[in-house]
Design a protein around this motif. Structure first.
Motif, PDB file in Angstrom:
ATOM      1  N   TYR B  51      -2.393 -31.820   3.565  1.00 42.33           N
ATOM      2  CA  TYR B  51      -1.456 -31.341   4.573  1.00 42.33           C
ATOM      3  C   TYR B  51      -1.022 -32.455   5.518  1.00 42.33           C
ATOM      4  O   TYR B  51      -0.356 -32.204   6.497  1.00 42.33           O
ATOM      5  N   SER B  52      -1.396 -33.666   5.238  1.00 40.33           N
ATOM      6  CA  SER B  52      -1.005 -34.749   6.132  1.00 40.33           C
ATOM      7  C   SER B  52      -0.572 -35.953   5.312  1.00 40.33           C
ATOM      8  O   SER B  52      -0.906 -36.077   4.133  1.00 40.33           O
ATOM      9  N   SER B  53       0.149 -36.841   5.939  1.00 45.75           N
ATOM     10  CA  SER B  53       0.541 -38.079   5.273  1.00 45.75           C
ATOM     11  C   SER B  53      -0.708 -38.913   4.986  1.00 45.75           C
ATOM     12  O   SER B  53      -1.672 -38.900   5.747  1.00 45.75           O
ATOM     13  N   GLY B  54      -0.656 -39.655   3.894  1.00 43.53           N
ATOM     14  CA  GLY B  54      -1.782 -40.496   3.526  1.00 43.53           C
ATOM     15  C   GLY B  54      -2.310 -40.125   2.158  1.00 43.53           C
ATOM     16  O   GLY B  54      -1.647 -39.433   1.391  1.00 43.53           O
ATOM     17  N   ASN B  55      -3.487 -40.607   1.858  1.00 41.10           N
ATOM     18  CA  ASN B  55      -4.103 -40.400   0.551  1.00 41.10           C
ATOM     19  C   ASN B  55      -5.309 -39.480   0.646  1.00 41.10           C
ATOM     20  O   ASN B  55      -6.033 -39.477   1.639  1.00 41.10           O
ATOM     21  N   LYS B  56      -5.512 -38.713  -0.417  1.00 40.53           N
ATOM     22  CA  LYS B  56      -6.713 -37.897  -0.537  1.00 40.53           C
ATOM     23  C   LYS B  56      -7.248 -38.081  -1.949  1.00 40.53           C
ATOM     24  O   LYS B  56      -6.511 -37.898  -2.918  1.00 40.53           O
ATOM     25  N   GLU B  57      -8.508 -38.453  -2.051  1.00 42.82           N
ATOM     26  CA  GLU B  57      -9.117 -38.716  -3.362  1.00 42.82           C
ATOM     27  C   GLU B  57     -10.073 -37.618  -3.764  1.00 42.82           C
ATOM     28  O   GLU B  57     -10.788 -37.051  -2.919  1.00 42.82           O
ATOM     29  N   ASP B  58     -10.107 -37.340  -5.068  1.00 43.36           N
ATOM     30  CA  ASP B  58     -11.092 -36.423  -5.624  1.00 43.36           C
ATOM     31  C   ASP B  58     -11.391 -36.886  -7.034  1.00 43.36           C
ATOM     32  O   ASP B  58     -10.644 -36.601  -7.967  1.00 43.36           O
ATOM     33  N   GLY B  59     -12.451 -37.663  -7.174  1.00 42.80           N
ATOM     34  CA  GLY B  59     -12.799 -38.207  -8.485  1.00 42.80           C
ATOM     35  C   GLY B  59     -11.715 -39.152  -8.985  1.00 42.80           C
ATOM     36  O   GLY B  59     -11.347 -40.106  -8.303  1.00 42.80           O
ATOM     37  N   ARG B  60     -11.168 -38.859 -10.145  1.00 37.68           N
ATOM     38  CA  ARG B  60     -10.142 -39.726 -10.731  1.00 37.68           C
ATOM     39  C   ARG B  60      -8.742 -39.425 -10.193  1.00 37.68           C
ATOM     40  O   ARG B  60      -7.785 -40.094 -10.561  1.00 37.68           O
TER      41      ARG B  60
END
Lengths: 114, 114
Positions: B51-60
């Protein structure tokens, strides 16, 4: 296990015939939706319902009708007025997850006009 | 102009490749950004949300949002044949008391070959 059950998996409709697609959920979700999926067009909203005995038209409601008599059930009728009904139909329900609505989809019904 | 435009693909990559899937949107009111994965003849499943600008990681998987450019991306590292599916971006302006209408992109068909 909780989930959404759509039936039948495959449905064939003759010209001029009404058919009803079944959607049942045991997730205790308030909101339910019907989407239509065509190749290259993503999912388009047909109807949605936030509570029992209330439903609203989506973006492509013409030729379709719904009812919401029980929280668990949201059947979709494809009427003879829908001129191009061949498509993959997806039912979904949703619950508020604090920041967004989490959707759960059924496995779909593929409708073909013969 | 559609509210959400997704690179249609199809995309075919070798196993181990980095995959980039992209969507653009036109309505600055959109706040919630999701990626769904849909296997053949199945309903979509939520893969990631942000819900926000930027990156979100989850595993690969990495979801990237750039609100200033109205652009969202999904990156898949070390892609596997099991990642072969249709990927749909979904965007919502809803929250709180709204019913949570999602607007979907057209979907990108990804094939990862061994």
């Amino acid at each position: 296990d909780g989930g959404i059950t759509q039936s039948p998996k495959y449905l064939f409709r003759k010209e001029g015939q009404n058919v009803t697609l079944s959607c049942e959920q045991n997730l205790n979700h308030d909101a339910m939706y019907w989407y239509r999926q065509d190749p290259g067009q993503g999912l388009r909203l047909i109807y949605y319902s936030q509570i029992v005995n209330d439903f609203q038209k989506g973006d492509i409601a013409e030729g379709y009708s719904v009812s919401r008599e029980k929280k668990e059930s949201f059947p979709l009728t494809v009427t003879s007025a829908q001129k191009n009904p061949t498509a993959f139909y997806l039912c979904a329900s949703s619950i508020w997850r604090g920041r967004f609505y989490g959707y759960t989809f059924g496995s779909g019904t593929r409708l073909t006009v013969v | 102009q559609k509210e959400v435009e997704q690179d249609p693909g199809p995309l075919s990559v070798p196993e181990g490749a980095i995959v980039s899937l992209n969507c653009t949107y036109s309505n600055s009111a959109f706040q919630y950004f999701m990626w769904y994965r849909q296997y053949s003849r199945k309903g979509p499943e939520l893969l990631m949300y942000t819900y926000s600008s930027g990156n979100k990681e989850d595993g690969r998987f990495t979801a990237q949002v750039d609100k200033s450019s109205k652009y969202i991306s999904l990156f898949i590292r070390d892609s596997q044949p099991s990642d072969s599916a249709t990927y749909l971006c979904a965007i919502s302006s809803a929250g709180g008391t709204s019913y949570g209408k999602l607007t979907f992109g057209q979907g990108t068909i990804l094939t990862v070959h061994p």
